[in-house]
Design a protein around this motif. Structure first.
Motif, PDB file in Angstrom:
ATOM      1  N   LEU A 197       0.854  -1.187   0.000  1.00 29.75           N
ATOM      2  CA  LEU A 197       0.000   0.000   0.000  1.00 29.75           C
ATOM      3  C   LEU A 197       0.891   1.238   0.000  1.00 29.75           C
ATOM      4  CD1 LEU A 197      -2.505  -1.131   2.788  1.00 29.75           C
ATOM      5  CD2 LEU A 197      -2.956  -1.062   0.328  1.00 29.75           C
ATOM      6  N   THR A 198       0.332   2.340  -0.442  1.00 31.37           N
ATOM      7  CA  THR A 198       1.052   3.608  -0.439  1.00 31.37           C
ATOM      8  C   THR A 198       0.166   4.693   0.143  1.00 31.37           C
ATOM      9  OG1 THR A 198       2.344   3.005  -2.388  1.00 31.37           O
ATOM     10  CG2 THR A 198       2.218   5.345  -1.880  1.00 31.37           C
ATOM     11  N   ALA A 199       0.706   5.470   1.058  1.00 32.49           N
ATOM     12  CA  ALA A 199       0.035   6.674   1.566  1.00 32.49           C
ATOM     13  C   ALA A 199       0.647   7.848   0.814  1.00 32.49           C
ATOM     14  CB  ALA A 199       0.253   6.820   3.063  1.00 32.49           C
ATOM     15  N   ALA A 200      -0.168   8.531   0.000  1.00 31.58           N
ATOM     16  CA  ALA A 200       0.299   9.674  -0.789  1.00 31.58           C
ATOM     17  C   ALA A 200      -0.252  10.952  -0.162  1.00 31.58           C
ATOM     18  CB  ALA A 200      -0.159   9.536  -2.234  1.00 31.58           C
ATOM     19  N   ILE A 201       0.645  11.836   0.211  1.00 28.53           N
ATOM     20  CA  ILE A 201       0.289  13.056   0.920  1.00 28.53           C
ATOM     21  C   ILE A 201       0.640  14.253   0.047  1.00 28.53           C
ATOM     22  CG2 ILE A 201       0.756  14.457   2.978  1.00 28.53           C
ATOM     23  CD1 ILE A 201       1.845  10.935   3.099  1.00 28.53           C
ATOM     24  N   ALA A 202      -0.259  15.216  -0.015  1.00 32.56           N
ATOM     25  CA  ALA A 202       0.035  16.501  -0.650  1.00 32.56           C
ATOM     26  C   ALA A 202      -0.058  17.567   0.435  1.00 32.56           C
ATOM     27  CB  ALA A 202      -0.949  16.785  -1.777  1.00 32.56           C
ATOM     28  N   TYR A 203       0.820  18.540   0.353  1.00 30.78           N
ATOM     29  CA  TYR A 203       0.831  19.611   1.341  1.00 30.78           C
ATOM     30  C   TYR A 203       1.109  20.932   0.654  1.00 30.78           C
ATOM     31  CZ  TYR A 203       5.900  19.019   0.985  1.00 30.78           C
ATOM     32  OH  TYR A 203       7.175  18.922   0.510  1.00 30.78           O
ATOM     33  N   GLU A 204       0.917  21.990   1.400  1.00 31.35           N
ATOM     34  CA  GLU A 204       1.228  23.334   0.943  1.00 31.35           C
ATOM     35  C   GLU A 204       1.914  24.033   2.102  1.00 31.35           C
ATOM     36  OE1 GLU A 204      -1.776  26.584  -0.218  1.00 31.35           O
ATOM     37  OE2 GLU A 204      -1.578  25.263  -1.967  1.00 31.35           O
TER      38      GLU A 204
END
Length: 135
Positions: free
Chosen positions: A44-51
């Motif tokens: 599994l992969t946890a993909a995070i986007a941030y600013e």
């Protein structure tokens, strides 16, 4: 008694006080998505986007949890510092981070990612994992 309560509620709502659930105070993470084959033992992969708009690097920590129990850290990363001359009116600088992991048993889990320096910056994604197919 009821009339007094009604009057108090009317006065409070006139002062801009609203009743209800408070929104999360997250000003860093934008999305978190768990992808992959949701069966026990599969990657599994946890993909995070941030600013980010912070003038210093920001540590990111992601944990696998079951209920309130932390099972293990699945990823650790760092968002880079942004130019210190940016103003609060400037848009944040977008970035991405991902963590690969597996879950050994079927059940309901969650990934929680957060910045250890600020408890208000966190994001959670709940997901379910099924039994691996028997061959």
């Amino acid at each position: 008694m009821i009339a007094g309560l009604a009057l108090m509620c009317a006065l409070l709502s006139g002062c801009g006080i609203a009743f209800g659930d408070a929104p999360a105070a997250n000003d860093f993470f934008t999305t978190l998505e768990v992808t992959g084959d949701r069966t026990a033992g599969a990657p599994l992969t946890a993909a995070i986007a941030y600013e980010t708009f912070y003038p210093a690097p920001v540590e990111i920590l992601c944990e696998l949890r079951r209920g309130s129990e932390t099972l293990r850290v699945i990823g650790r990363g760092q968002a880079p510092a942004v130019a210190p001359e940016r103003t609060p009116d400037d848009d944040g600088v977008p970035g991405n981070f991902s963590a690969d992991f597996t879950v050994d048993a079927p059940g309901t889990y969650k990934v929680e990612c957060y910045t250890p320096e600020d408890d208000a910056n966190y994001i959670v994604e709940e997901f379910s994992v099924g039994q691996a197919p028997v061959e």
